[in-house]
Enzyme design. Structure first.
Site, PDB file in Angstrom:
ATOM      1  N   LYS A  87     -63.161  25.650 106.756  1.00  0.00           N
ATOM      2  CA  LYS A  87     -62.733  24.913 105.563  1.00  0.00           C
ATOM      3  C   LYS A  87     -61.393  24.208 105.799  1.00  0.00           C
ATOM      4  O   LYS A  87     -60.792  24.373 106.854  1.00  0.00           O
ATOM      5  CB  LYS A  87     -62.696  25.866 104.370  1.00  0.00           C
ATOM      6  CG  LYS A  87     -64.053  26.564 104.105  1.00  0.00           C
ATOM      7  CD  LYS A  87     -65.159  25.610 103.685  1.00  0.00           C
ATOM      8  CE  LYS A  87     -66.570  26.123 103.860  1.00  0.00           C
ATOM      9  NZ  LYS A  87     -66.959  27.296 103.124  1.00  0.00           N
TER      10      LYS A  87
HETATM   11  C1  LIG Z   1     -68.219  28.140 102.652  1.00  0.00           C
HETATM   12  C2  LIG Z   1     -68.841  28.030 101.322  1.00  0.00           C
HETATM   13  C3  LIG Z   1     -68.961  29.115 100.442  1.00  0.00           C
HETATM   14  C4  LIG Z   1     -68.629  30.509 100.846  1.00  0.00           C
HETATM   15  O1  LIG Z   1     -67.357  30.655 101.332  1.00  0.00           O
HETATM   16  P1  LIG Z   1     -66.961  32.003 102.095  1.00  0.00           P
HETATM   17  O2  LIG Z   1     -65.466  32.022 101.977  1.00  0.00           O
HETATM   18  O3  LIG Z   1     -67.441  31.860 103.500  1.00  0.00           O
HETATM   19  O4  LIG Z   1     -67.592  33.135 101.374  1.00  0.00           O
HETATM   20  C5  LIG Z   1     -69.449  28.897  99.186  1.00  0.00           C
HETATM   21  N1  LIG Z   1     -69.858  27.676  98.793  1.00  0.00           N
HETATM   22  C6  LIG Z   1     -69.796  26.610  99.610  1.00  0.00           C
HETATM   23  C7  LIG Z   1     -70.236  25.288  99.105  1.00  0.00           C
HETATM   24  C8  LIG Z   1     -69.303  26.761 100.911  1.00  0.00           C
HETATM   25  O5  LIG Z   1     -69.279  25.706 101.728  1.00  0.00           O
END
Ligand SMILES: *Cc1c(COP(=O)(O)O)cnc(C)c1O
Length: 372
Positions: free
Chosen positions: A180
């Site tokens: 992210k």
């Molecule tokens: C990455 C992601 C999540 C989950 O995030 P984590 O921190 O890995 O649990 C949820 N929704 C979307 C759209 C994502 O891209």
């Protein structure tokens, strides 16, 4: 090898992690408190609670809103599967709606049409960091007295009409997974929430337990265990300091992609958005109907050129677990087409403008050679 993404961790952050490791306090402590305070300041002073992932954050947000058995939550058919999984995990039903073919965001007309007496919340996704139309979204929610839980996993640093995502709205959930726009290795944060919702989130985050004095304990509900560590928070503090720089860099790289593909792009580019778009991923569509190769063959050919690619994402309703809930092919044509044709091209802050040129040349060569 140029990967499709890679986190940027600086030496100051590595030193800050070493300092935490030497401090004797590794689990939730002063660094978590500091990260929550700095995120809150970044998000206009709203309350912020961190947790071990956005998945945990979304699940706790649903529980804090009292959503469970017999309830419906409206959510897009195109997202990472976590968005829908958390709805199922709390016992509610995910009610899918289609997304815009180029915006990748939830169709708000279809959202309003999908509301029933059992609907309790809307869970939109700011896809790739491109904000959903917040005015229209919250007008629908208010009209029907629904709570909004924003899946803002892609959207830390995104702005809608100059206001940061997470600085307003009901419950806004960010992800700090390494892919992210900023990371705590694994981690997430919820911004917003009423006083009662915040209290519920704190209970769900740590065993439902409250302490009084030195030896008084009570457990108010069967909570989970989702607190962030100080080691993770130290990484997050180093990342947050550079977030604006990272996102500016992502936008500069994207400008180069759009410039090089201003004419005759051999694939379909997503909606450009404005300067509030934080560009978590760059996900054009392959014109598979005009190609003699599959997406997998395209990805293989890119790999041979030393370029990594990804898929964000297959349509959720076509997964086995969701077909089992009664969903089927043909219900959400845009999500299905995106799921088949999307390919994620490299985009991360440490990338160079020449890397963009290299990717564009490789894509042009492969796709022009594969025209039917
Ligand atoms: C990455 C992601 C999540 C989950 O995030 P984590 O921190 O890995 O649990 C949820 N929704 C979307 C759209 C994502 O891209």
């Amino acid at each position: 090898m140029l990967p499709f993404t890679r986190p940027s961790i600086d030496e100051d952050t590595i030193a800050a992690v070493a300092e935490v490791l030497r401090s004797g306090w590794l689990a939730s402590g002063p660094k978590v408190a500091q990260l929550e305070a700095e995120l809150s300041a970044y998000l206009g002073g709203r309350p912020v609670r961190t947790q071990t992932s956005a998945t945990a954050g979304l699940e706790m947000a649903l529980l804090a809103c009292g959503i469970g058995e017999g309830d419906e939550v409206i959510t897009p058919a195109l997202s990472f599967v976590a968005t829908a999984n958390v709805i199922v995990r709390v016992g509610a039903r995910p009610v899918f709606v289609d997304v815009g073919l180029d915006s990748r965001n939830i169709d708000l007309g279809e959202t309003e049409a999908a509301i029933t007496p059992r609907t309790r919340a809307i869970m939109p996704v700011h896809f790739a960091g491109h904000p959903v139309d917040m005015e229209r979204l919250y007008a629908i929610a208010q009209r029907h007295r629904l709570r909004v839980i924003e899946d803002a996993a892609h959207a830390i640093g995104s702005c809608w009409r100059g206001r940061r995502i997470g600085s307003f709205g009901d419950l806004v959930c960010f992800s700090f997974h390494p892919n992210k726009n900023m990371t705590t290795i694994e981690g997430g944060a919820i911004s917003g929430g009423s006083a009662e919702e915040l209290r519920a989130i704190e209970l769900h985050r740590w065993h439902g337990q409250v302490k009084s004095g030195l030896d008084g304990f009570d457990t108010l509900l069967a909570g989970g265990k989702y607190n962030l560590s100080d080691v993770a928070a130290a990484v997050g503090l180093g990342q947050l300091r550079r977030l604006e720089e990272f996102n500016a860099r992502r936008r500069a790289l994207i400008s180069r992609y759009y410039e090089l593909w201003a004419e005759d792009a051999p694939l379909r580019l997503p909606e450009r958005g404005d300067e509030g778009h934080s560009w978590h991923v760059f996900t054009p569509l392959l014109p598979l109907a005009q190609l003699s190769i599959s997406r997998a063959k395209f990805m293989e050919a890119m790999k041979v050129q030393g370029i990594g690619t990804g898929v964000h994402y297959p349509a959720i309703h076509l997964f086995t677990a969701y077909r089992a809930l009664g969903y089927r092919e043909g219900q959400f044509p845009n999500a299905e087409r995106i799921g088949r044709e999307t390919v994620t091209l490299p985009l991360f802050p440490a990338m160079q403008l020449q890397d963009v040129e290299r990717v564009v040349n490789a894509v042009n060569t492969i796709l022009r050679g594969a025209r039917r």
